[in-house]
Design an enzyme around this catalytic site. Structure first.
Site, PDB file in Angstrom:
ATOM      1  N   CYS A 177       2.527   1.763  -5.226  1.00  0.00           N
ATOM      2  CA  CYS A 177       2.262   1.789  -3.790  1.00  0.00           C
ATOM      3  C   CYS A 177       2.866   3.067  -3.184  1.00  0.00           C
ATOM      4  CB  CYS A 177       2.795   0.523  -3.138  1.00  0.00           C
ATOM      5  SG  CYS A 177       2.218   0.255  -1.441  1.00  0.00           S
ATOM      6  N   GLN A 178       3.725   2.952  -2.200  1.00  0.00           N
ATOM      7  CA  GLN A 178       4.355   4.131  -1.613  1.00  0.00           C
ATOM      8  C   GLN A 178       5.129   4.919  -2.677  1.00  0.00           C
ATOM      9  OE1 GLN A 178       7.699   3.376   0.975  1.00  0.00           O
ATOM     10  NE2 GLN A 178       7.174   5.094   2.312  1.00  0.00           N
TER      11      GLN A 178
END
Length: 351
Positions: free
Chosen positions: A144-145
């Protein structure tokens, strides 16, 4: 009329019995434990920690894998429970695993920037692993991030990344497929950061995530009623809830740049993103790339992840579609049976 009254009383009796059984089950539950795969702390800097997952046998993939998770929520989603653990499965397939724990920022950390996370913390962890194993490059998996950070890191330091795996990673923030991407464009980020004194509460972010699926909490409560008399299902539910509610606060300066430069201005794709004084050129990312996206992801839609393959300079690149949602990538049955073996095989072929 008698039949209707009888049915009503039967439903009341059934519900009462389930509640009584549920009370007994809850009273007998052990403490909810998640992230239990054996590991040891091997390196730290400030509040950042690097853990190495211990193993009894030697790994069959000689290059270690360093995992960079998102700053939102906690990395142990990848080790939710013994039979639903991406980390345990990869370990059993011969992968030597390290994970970066970004911890819980406090107000003293409000000035930590994306450059700190990428060029200080990820780089420090990578250097430690390289020195420990007497190697020049590591395998890097970003989630994700954390995948966005890992992509940026790999473009800045291609000499240190042997293979890059990105998992449900936002790259092209111009997509209109996800509500989160639309909402973020109109956010007054400066007002949010300053209003919270430089430390953005995790609970504030969670409120936004809940609005993406407003009926989810209602459905969860209904499902909980249906499983009250099943101890195993209750434990699975409790583990997930414990992870969902473990939400670190966010360093204001990192949050500010991530929203402004990426969600609002899409600078990474445009080649305009600057981290630590360097403009990020994704063509400088030349490591073999395995880009994993989830077909039913409502947080990071495929249209945000897929473009990465056309932006990097890698000649060896693979796009992998996981037939599920954002969380299913880590906890679903397909994750254990199909995704983990795919990752392990891909790494071994390039070891």
């Amino acid at each position: 009329m008698e039949n209707q009254v009888g049915d009503l009383f039967q439903k009341i009796n059934d519900t009462t019995s389930k509640l009584v059984k549920g009370y007994e089950v809850f009273n007998s539950l052990d403490e909810v434990q998640i992230g239990t795969a054996a590991k040891e702390l091997v390196w730290s800097k400030d509040k950042i920690k690097l853990y190495h997952y211990t193993r009894e046998d030697k790994p069959t993939c000689k290059t270690p894998l360093v995992i960079s998770y998102a700053l939102i929520n906690r990395y142990y989603m990848m080790d939710l429970q013994p039979d639903r653990s991406l980390i345990r499965k990869l370990g059993s397939l011969g992968i030597d695993i390290y994970v970066i724990d970004t911890g819980y920022p406090t107000r003293n950390d409000r000035y930590i920037t994306m450059n700190d996370y990428i060029n200080v913390y990820i780089d420090g962890a990578v250097d430690f692993v390289c020195e420990t194993h007497n190697i020049d490059k590591v395998n890097l998996l970003g989630v994700c991030q954390g995948g966005t950070f890992s992509t940026i890191y790999s473009a800045l330091h291609p000499e240190k990344v042997k293979n890059l795996i990105t998992m449900v990673t936002p790259i092209d923030f111009s997509t209109d497929d996800g509500l989160l991407f639309k909402w973020s464009r109109d956010m007054d980020v400066d007002a949010i950061v300053e209003g919270f004194g430089g430390l953005v509460p995790g609970t504030f972010l969670d409120m936004g995530f809940q609005q993406l699926k407003p009926m989810l909490k209602v459905r969860k409560q209904k499902n909980l009623m249906d499983m009250l008399d099943d101890e195993q299902k209750i434990m699975n539910f409790m583990r997930m809830e414990k992870w969902i509610n473990d939400q670190p606060d966010q360093a204001g300066e990192t949050y500010r740049q991530f929203i402004k430069d990426l969600y609002q201005q899409n600078k990474l794709v445009k080649g305009e993103l600057v981290v630590g004084g360097d403009k990020i050129d994704l063509k400088k990312l030349t490591s073999p790339l395995l880009n994993i996206y989830a077909a039913a992801d409502h947080l990071v839609p495929p249209s945000s992840t897929i473009p990465l393959n056309d932006l990097v300079g890698s000649k060896d690149k693979k796009l992998y579609e996981f037939p599920g949602g954002h969380i299913g990538v880590f906890t679903g049955r397909r994750s254990q049976k199909e995704l983990s073996p795919t990752i392990a095989e891909w790494l071994k072929e390039r070891d």
